[in-house]
Design a protein around this motif. Structure first.
Motif, PDB file in Angstrom:
ATOM      1  N   MET A   1      42.562  34.806  32.247  1.00 28.27           N
ATOM      2  CA  MET A   1      43.077  34.209  33.447  1.00 28.27           C
ATOM      3  C   MET A   1      42.444  34.936  34.739  1.00 28.27           C
ATOM      4  O   MET A   1      42.377  36.248  34.554  1.00 28.27           O
ATOM      5  N   LYS A   2      42.470  34.338  35.798  1.00 32.46           N
ATOM      6  CA  LYS A   2      41.863  34.958  36.920  1.00 32.46           C
ATOM      7  C   LYS A   2      42.680  34.558  38.131  1.00 32.46           C
ATOM      8  O   LYS A   2      43.245  33.381  38.384  1.00 32.46           O
ATOM      9  N   VAL A   3      42.901  35.554  39.028  1.00 31.97           N
ATOM     10  CA  VAL A   3      43.704  35.209  40.248  1.00 31.97           C
ATOM     11  C   VAL A   3      42.855  35.630  41.304  1.00 31.97           C
ATOM     12  O   VAL A   3      42.131  36.766  41.271  1.00 31.97           O
ATOM     13  N   LEU A   4      42.747  34.870  42.411  1.00 34.36           N
ATOM     14  CA  LEU A   4      42.054  34.930  43.555  1.00 34.36           C
ATOM     15  C   LEU A   4      43.060  35.548  44.687  1.00 34.36           C
ATOM     16  O   LEU A   4      43.788  34.578  44.991  1.00 34.36           O
ATOM     17  N   PHE A   5      43.113  36.578  45.361  1.00 35.34           N
ATOM     18  CA  PHE A   5      44.059  36.981  46.173  1.00 35.34           C
ATOM     19  C   PHE A   5      43.242  36.688  47.732  1.00 35.34           C
ATOM     20  O   PHE A   5      42.048  36.928  47.814  1.00 35.34           O
ATOM     21  N   VAL A   6      43.998  36.053  48.564  1.00 34.44           N
ATOM     22  CA  VAL A   6      43.344  35.516  49.856  1.00 34.44           C
ATOM     23  C   VAL A   6      44.240  36.135  51.142  1.00 34.44           C
ATOM     24  O   VAL A   6      45.379  36.146  51.164  1.00 34.44           O
ATOM     25  N   SER A   7      43.292  36.758  51.896  1.00 33.05           N
ATOM     26  CA  SER A   7      43.910  37.142  53.248  1.00 33.05           C
ATOM     27  C   SER A   7      43.324  36.016  54.380  1.00 33.05           C
ATOM     28  O   SER A   7      41.971  36.172  54.723  1.00 33.05           O
ATOM     29  N   PRO A   8      44.133  35.258  54.895  1.00 29.59           N
ATOM     30  CA  PRO A   8      43.699  34.303  56.017  1.00 29.59           C
ATOM     31  C   PRO A   8      43.216  34.805  57.255  1.00 29.59           C
ATOM     32  O   PRO A   8      43.456  35.750  57.673  1.00 29.59           O
ATOM     33  N   GLY A   9      42.134  34.051  57.820  1.00 31.08           N
ATOM     34  CA  GLY A   9      41.880  34.655  59.197  1.00 31.08           C
ATOM     35  C   GLY A   9      42.675  34.501  60.182  1.00 31.08           C
ATOM     36  O   GLY A   9      43.461  33.746  60.423  1.00 31.08           O
ATOM     37  N   TRP A  10      42.603  35.451  61.193  1.00 31.77           N
ATOM     38  CA  TRP A  10      43.403  35.363  62.477  1.00 31.77           C
ATOM     39  C   TRP A  10      42.870  34.419  63.195  1.00 31.77           C
ATOM     40  O   TRP A  10      41.471  34.352  63.251  1.00 31.77           O
ATOM     41  N   PRO A  11      43.451  33.722  64.117  1.00 32.38           N
ATOM     42  CA  PRO A  11      42.812  32.534  64.867  1.00 32.38           C
ATOM     43  C   PRO A  11      41.854  33.272  65.769  1.00 32.38           C
ATOM     44  O   PRO A  11      41.910  34.143  66.369  1.00 32.38           O
TER      45      PRO A  11
ATOM     46  N   LEU B   1      47.657  43.378  49.338  1.00 31.74           N
ATOM     47  CA  LEU B   1      47.172  42.663  48.317  1.00 31.74           C
ATOM     48  C   LEU B   1      46.593  43.578  47.298  1.00 31.74           C
ATOM     49  O   LEU B   1      46.621  43.342  46.052  1.00 31.74           O
ATOM     50  N   ALA B   2      45.882  44.817  47.975  1.00 31.48           N
ATOM     51  CA  ALA B   2      45.468  45.883  46.635  1.00 31.48           C
ATOM     52  C   ALA B   2      46.406  46.251  45.971  1.00 31.48           C
ATOM     53  O   ALA B   2      46.385  46.683  44.599  1.00 31.48           O
ATOM     54  N   ALA B   3      47.864  46.397  46.380  1.00 31.66           N
ATOM     55  CA  ALA B   3      48.798  47.041  45.842  1.00 31.66           C
ATOM     56  C   ALA B   3      49.284  45.731  44.625  1.00 31.66           C
ATOM     57  O   ALA B   3      49.704  46.171  43.496  1.00 31.66           O
ATOM     58  N   LEU B   4      49.445  44.482  44.990  1.00 29.49           N
ATOM     59  CA  LEU B   4      49.785  43.626  44.154  1.00 29.49           C
ATOM     60  C   LEU B   4      48.803  43.687  43.068  1.00 29.49           C
ATOM     61  O   LEU B   4      49.133  43.242  41.738  1.00 29.49           O
TER      62      LEU B   4
ATOM     63  N   THR C   1      48.833  43.904  38.520  1.00 30.89           N
ATOM     64  CA  THR C   1      48.646  42.669  38.011  1.00 30.89           C
ATOM     65  C   THR C   1      48.004  43.143  36.751  1.00 30.89           C
ATOM     66  O   THR C   1      47.525  44.029  36.290  1.00 30.89           O
ATOM     67  N   PRO C   2      48.669  42.406  35.457  1.00 30.32           N
ATOM     68  CA  PRO C   2      48.448  42.982  34.064  1.00 30.32           C
ATOM     69  C   PRO C   2      47.024  42.847  33.913  1.00 30.32           C
ATOM     70  O   PRO C   2      46.228  42.027  34.252  1.00 30.32           O
ATOM     71  N   PRO C   3      46.388  43.659  32.946  1.00 31.26           N
ATOM     72  CA  PRO C   3      45.051  43.834  32.630  1.00 31.26           C
ATOM     73  C   PRO C   3      44.341  42.722  32.061  1.00 31.26           C
ATOM     74  O   PRO C   3      43.136  42.592  32.431  1.00 31.26           O
ATOM     75  N   GLU C   4      45.007  41.787  31.508  1.00 30.56           N
ATOM     76  CA  GLU C   4      44.348  40.707  31.131  1.00 30.56           C
ATOM     77  C   GLU C   4      43.805  39.630  32.055  1.00 30.56           C
ATOM     78  O   GLU C   4      43.188  38.629  31.985  1.00 30.56           O
ATOM     79  N   TRP C   5      44.399  39.844  33.314  1.00 24.63           N
ATOM     80  CA  TRP C   5      44.011  39.115  34.406  1.00 24.63           C
ATOM     81  C   TRP C   5      42.648  39.506  34.865  1.00 24.63           C
ATOM     82  O   TRP C   5      42.597  40.947  35.375  1.00 24.63           O
ATOM     83  N   GLU C   6      41.704  38.882  35.368  1.00 27.52           N
ATOM     84  CA  GLU C   6      40.704  39.274  36.284  1.00 27.52           C
ATOM     85  C   GLU C   6      41.118  39.016  37.840  1.00 27.52           C
ATOM     86  O   GLU C   6      41.674  37.963  38.129  1.00 27.52           O
TER      87      GLU C   6
END
Ligand code: SF4
Length: 427
Positions: free
Chosen positions: A1-11, A28-31, A35-40
């Motif tokens: 499984m994969k998760v993409l962390f996203v930080s939206p742009g400031w206006p 996001l780096a803390a989350l 994240t369990p190791p089976e996640w990319e």
């Protein structure tokens, strides 16, 4: 499984969107670290890489402050149209989960680390819940080291951001920190902070402690400063102005490599400070306190809130005069902004003074409420004038011309703010 962390742009066309120096999202780096190791895990920061990536992630996780929320919702729609499940956390979604839920599949309210593994397990099992809210705050001993390798190859000013404490023992009316982290001041064990710093140590390394108040517990901070002495870091963080009252304490910070502190002056008016609950500040001693910071090699990034009920149009030239006399190395002048979850919003709602809920304008650069001591136009124009004047070359010369070790940080910071303001005016 994969998760993409996203930080939206400031206006774009706004100060924070136009600033050339960018910092990574430590949350996001803390989350990612829990994240369990089976996640990319992947990270996309729109402030650095403007186009959304084509992703094969199963799950997209977005964090947003209030002015980023409209962009976060548009990105959520983009990813959902591509068949992704989207979850959202951060200050805005935590304060307005029902609003966020109209745009995303699930919301993480409050601190994410404890509840995040449960959300991922539910997602895998096909039983994702609408809202995840941790029943308790994380023990600071349990916070894993952020996965900074995710920042690799991205054009951040630097990636040595870290957190030693959470929460603030105070509760200023305009501030969202206590609502999010609680009033309990929690501290990571000093040993673990020092071990993390050791791993980040390079020649001439900079570090930025993102804590909202690094010095609220004197014993703790003194132990940290003693451990950092000789490590060679030049570092920045946040501290209240009354830090200057304790010379031994501020000297220890300087000797540990502190070159700059973000200081919330908020107002030059003592009555205004009292009304906003800023109990750490006495405006009468501001000038002397600023000198103490400077004498210990610590520059100040000051913050002055504009538009509180005691402010009249005279406040703008007064602030400029004060900053030049006190030689405040850099400053921001946020327009009072009634963020969801704050006491000031509750009060202004009761008083019928909220003018706008256009969240992109909750960027501290736009007036979103009815001020008392001036018109909306006077506040907006005063904000623009003060920023232009403060970041003019003439003012810079008055404030930072004397050589001082923090100049290496504050001279580029002034140039960076000036350039961002000029870009903003052109957009
Ligand atoms: S403004 Fe600073 S002192 Fe006041 S509650 Fe927020 S973090 Fe604490």
């Amino acid at each position: 499984m994969k998760v993409l962390f996203v930080s939206p742009g400031w206006p774009k066309g706004r100060l924070w969107g136009e600033l050339g120096f960018k910092f990574p999202s430590l949350s996001l780096a803390a989350l990612a670290a829990v994240t369990p190791p089976e996640w990319e895990v992947g990270l996309w920061d729109e402030n650095i890489e403007p186009s959304p990536p084509a992703t094969d992630a199963d799950l997209v996780a977005i964090t947003a402050m209030t002015p980023q929320a409209p962009r976060a919702y548009r990105l959520a729609a983009h990813f959902r149209a591509a068949g992704k499940t989207v979850v959202m956390g951060g200050f805005h979604a935590s304060n307005l989960p029902d609003e966020a839920l109209q745009q995303v599949d699930s919301v993480v309210a409050g601190e994410g680390e404890l509840i995040w593994p449960e959300l991922l397990a539910d997602f895998r099992a096909g039983r994702l819940q609408p809202v995840y809210r941790s029943g308790s705050l994380i023990e600071m001993t349990a916070i894993p080291v952020a996965r900074r390798e995710l920042f690799g190859g991205k054009k951040y000013l630097f990636t040595n951001t870290l957190q030693t404490t959470r929460g603030c023992p105070f509760d200023c009316e305009f501030c969202s920190v206590t609502a999010f982290y609680g009033r309990k001041y929690r501290k990571r064990p000093v040993d673990s902070v020092l071990a993390e710093l050791e791993g980040l140590r390079r020649k001439n390394s900079f570090a930025f402690f993102v804590d909202d108040n690094l010095v609220a517990d004197r014993n703790y901070a003194m132990e940290l400063f003693a451990g950092m002495r000789g490590m060679g870091f030049k570092w920045l963080s946040h501290a209240p102005i009354d830090f200057a009252d304790d010379r031994e304490f501020i000297r220890a910070a300087g000797e540990a490599g502190c070159v700059g502190l973000f200081v919330g002056f908020e107002s030059l008016n003592q009555e205004a400070l009292k009304a906003m609950g800023k109990v750490t500040n006495s405006s009468r001693s501001y000038l002397e306190a600023a000198k103490v910071f400077r004498d210990h090699g610590i520059g100040i990034l000051g913050s002055f809130v504009l538009g509180n009920d005691h402010d009249t149009p005279d406040v703008f030239p007064q602030l400029l005069r004060f900053c030049e006399k006190a030689r405040i190395e850099a400053a921001i002048f946020p327009i009072l902004t009634p963020y969801p979850g704050t006491e000031v919003r509750r009060r202004l709602e009761v008083e019928g003074r909220i003018l706008s809920n256009a969240w992109e304008d909750y960027d501290m650069e736009h007036v979103t409420f009815t001020p008392k001591g001036m018109t909306v136009a006077e506040l907006q124009e005063g904000y623009d004038w003060l920023n232009r004047s403060f970041y003019s070359f003439g003012s810079m010369y008055k404030r930072i011309w004397k050589l001082h070790r923090s100049v290496q940080v504050f001279a580029p910071m002034n140039i960076g703010f000036r350039a961002a303001l000029r870009r903003k005016m052109k957009v």
